[in-house]
Design a protein around this motif. Structure first.
Motif, PDB file in Angstrom:
ATOM      1  N   TRP A   1      50.515   5.201  17.363  1.00 17.46           N
ATOM      2  CA  TRP A   1      50.352   6.019  16.165  1.00 17.46           C
ATOM      3  C   TRP A   1      49.734   7.384  16.505  1.00 17.46           C
ATOM      4  N   SER A   2      50.273   8.003  17.537  1.00 19.42           N
ATOM      5  CA  SER A   2      49.858   9.369  17.860  1.00 19.42           C
ATOM      6  C   SER A   2      50.436  10.304  16.799  1.00 19.42           C
ATOM      7  N   PRO A   3      49.957  11.549  16.728  1.00 21.59           N
ATOM      8  CA  PRO A   3      50.523  12.495  15.762  1.00 21.59           C
ATOM      9  C   PRO A   3      52.039  12.650  15.883  1.00 21.59           C
ATOM     10  N   ALA A   4      52.592  12.361  17.066  1.00 25.98           N
ATOM     11  CA  ALA A   4      54.042  12.496  17.259  1.00 25.98           C
ATOM     12  C   ALA A   4      54.819  11.611  16.292  1.00 25.98           C
ATOM     13  N   LEU A   5      54.389  10.355  16.108  1.00 22.54           N
ATOM     14  CA  LEU A   5      55.099   9.448  15.201  1.00 22.54           C
ATOM     15  C   LEU A   5      54.936   9.886  13.762  1.00 22.54           C
ATOM     16  N   ILE A   6      53.756  10.344  13.418  1.00 20.84           N
ATOM     17  CA  ILE A   6      53.500  10.782  12.039  1.00 20.84           C
ATOM     18  C   ILE A   6      54.403  11.955  11.668  1.00 20.84           C
ATOM     19  N   TYR A   7      54.481  12.951  12.540  1.00 20.66           N
ATOM     20  CA  TYR A   7      55.306  14.117  12.234  1.00 20.66           C
ATOM     21  C   TYR A   7      56.798  13.810  12.392  1.00 20.66           C
ATOM     22  N   LEU A   8      57.130  12.856  13.235  1.00 19.22           N
ATOM     23  CA  LEU A   8      58.527  12.426  13.347  1.00 19.22           C
ATOM     24  C   LEU A   8      58.992  11.795  12.043  1.00 19.22           C
ATOM     25  N   CYS A   9      58.166  10.936  11.459  1.00 26.34           N
ATOM     26  CA  CYS A   9      58.521  10.294  10.185  1.00 26.34           C
ATOM     27  C   CYS A   9      58.697  11.328   9.075  1.00 26.34           C
TER      28      CYS A   9
END
Length: 487
Positions: free
Chosen positions: A13-21
């Protein structure tokens, strides 16, 4: 062990997944010209249109089965933890991911329908199937199936069971051990009855529980109606870092809002396509549109009901991770069902604890049912070449064991394991649907073209240049579908 679990959750749950979603949801909303708004008038008609068959369930049953997965402990405990760690602004970001996620929900559900199969006399489908047939990546499909069996069969059920046990203990003073035994007994009766029994239970319980919960939330909001403008302003000002108290935790508001939003509505996570694929429809876009609406039901209705009850009564704490407490209205109360129970009790003394415990039981129990169905579907995918009947029994025993274990273990570990399960599936599924964007949008364009011509859309993959949609090419017969279901 706990340190490793927390470290792994932080990586996933790094920021990468959050912004990808958020980015993928925005992309599909724009690419589909906000179908979640344009097709709103079709949703009710499609939801109740048609029936079931020996192989498939009705569109409404598929909706409620998907909703039984979406509407769970995330709608009560999840909203509370989002507020506790991200502040009131997290609610706005839950709404945002729900609105944008409806686009992702359409795509994954439609793809599930396109590449569904008839296996052992019933429809099966989901990310593993469309990854193999649409992307021609067998290893990736198997990886997703294995991750999903582990996530929905082992990691996620414990979160739901833990919240049920905590709610029942707070509301009725019943030991988590006794609650765990009762949940296991009820779940065993249902899952040993097959997908039809699961669908029938979901069809009855899900609408009943959601409507009852929202009615109580509306009553509490109306009683405190003078506070409503302040609460709305608090949510929006905190969401953009403009509130004096919560301005320093904007990143936490976005992170926790998106994380708990995805956990609750599951848009893009890859869970809902399993139920969507089981529906008996004449065109994949029909079930895609219905599933897009299920995201609204989950977050914009049920999660909002919880958020407004908590915020309008002031029954919450806010303590961002690694920072000092900002709000301590409830003292040392642990984030979770207790926030909602305290909110209801502030208006209806002696009613809040039992009511939330009962609501949480229905919400979370139906989610556990849906988890089993998803795990079983992916196990069926893994076993489609060789019949390993014994593995189904192992899965049943495993999920029953994890449900009991989840009932008695600590909430923190349960949620972290659940986050690992949700995040792992989300990474794999979102990458897959992005790679399958062309056929997904082609399906939507074909559906809208047929509607424009005054037709009841019927899917023809050959005409659209979509390959390996074997069920639609070789087994689907529109005339029999109309006779059988009236759709």
């Amino acid at each position: 062990m706990e340190q490793f679990v927390n470290w792994l959750s932080g990586i996933i749950w790094s920021p990468a997944l959050i912004y990808l979603c958020l980015g993928v949801g925005l992309f599909y909303s724009l690419a589909s010209r906000f179908l979640q708004v344009r097709h709103m008038k079709d949703i009710i008609k499609l939801m109740f249109h048609g029936g079931s068959s020996e192989a498939g369930i009705s569109s409404f049953q598929a909706l409620t089965l998907a909703l039984s997965g979406r509407v769970g402990t995330g709608n009560i405990a999840g909203v509370a933890t989002a507020i506790a760690f991200g502040g009131p602004g997290a609610v706005f970001w839950m709404w945002t991911i729900a609105f944008l996620g409806a686009g992702s929900a359409f795509v994954e559900a439609a793809l599930g329908q396109v590449w569904k199969v008839k296996q052992d006399g019933q429809f099966r489908g989901g990310p593993a199937y469309y990854i193999e047939k649409g992307l021609k990546l067998k290893w990736y499909a198997v990886l997703f199936a294995i991750v999903t069996v582990i996530a929905t069969g082992i990691l996620l059920p414990g979160v739901q069971a833990n919240s049920i046990a905590a709610g029942v203990k707070n509301g009725f003073g019943i030991s988590p051990t006794i609650t765990g035994i009762v949940i296991v007994a009820l779940l065993a009766f249902i899952i040993f009855g097959g997908v039809k029994r699961i669908a029938r239970v979901a069809e009855f319980v899900v609408p009943f529980m959601a409507v009852g919960y929202i009615i109580v939330a509306l009553i509490i909001t109306l009683i405190n109606i003078k506070e409503l403008p302040h609460v709305i302003n608090l949510i929006f000002s905190s969401a953009f870092g403009q509130n004096a108290a919560f301005g320093g935790i904007l990143g936490a508001a976005i992170s926790w809002g998106v994380k708990r939003g995805i956990y609750s509505n599951e848009a893009g996570q890859g869970t809902a396509p399993h139920a969507a694929s089981a529906a008996e429809v004449s065109h994949p876009a029909k079930q895609g549109i219905v599933q897009a609406f299920s995201v609204y039901i989950d977050t914009l209705f049920v999660c909002s009901a919880t958020a407004f009850m908590i915020l309008i009564t002031g029954m919450y704490n806010v303590t961002p991770e690694g920072k000092d407490a900002i709000v301590t209205n409830l003292g040392k109360v642990e984030p979770g069902p207790a926030f909602t129970q305290k909110a209801v009790e502030s208006v209806f003394p002696s009613f809040g604890g039992p009511f939330v415990a009962i609501a949480l039981f229905f919400f979370a129990f139906t989610t556990i049912m849906a988890y089993y169905y998803m795990a079983e579907t992916n196990l069926a995918y893994i076993n489609q070449k060789t019949k390993r009947v014994w593995t189904e029994y192992v899965l049943k025993i495993a999920i029953l064991g994890m449900v009991f274990y989840g009932s008695v273990k600590t909430a923190g570990l349960a949620w972290t394991l659940g986050d690992i399960g949700v995040g792992s599936m989300a990474w794999l599924n979102i990458i897959a649907i992005v790679l399958l964007t062309k056929p997904a949008l082609r399906v939507l364009k074909d559906y809208e073209s047929q509607l424009k011509d005054g037709k009841d859309p019927v899917f023809d993959p050959v005409k659209l240049g979509i390959k390996d949609a074997d069920f639609w090419e070789n087994e689907y017969k529109p005339s029999e579908q109309i006779k059988k279901t009236g759709s």
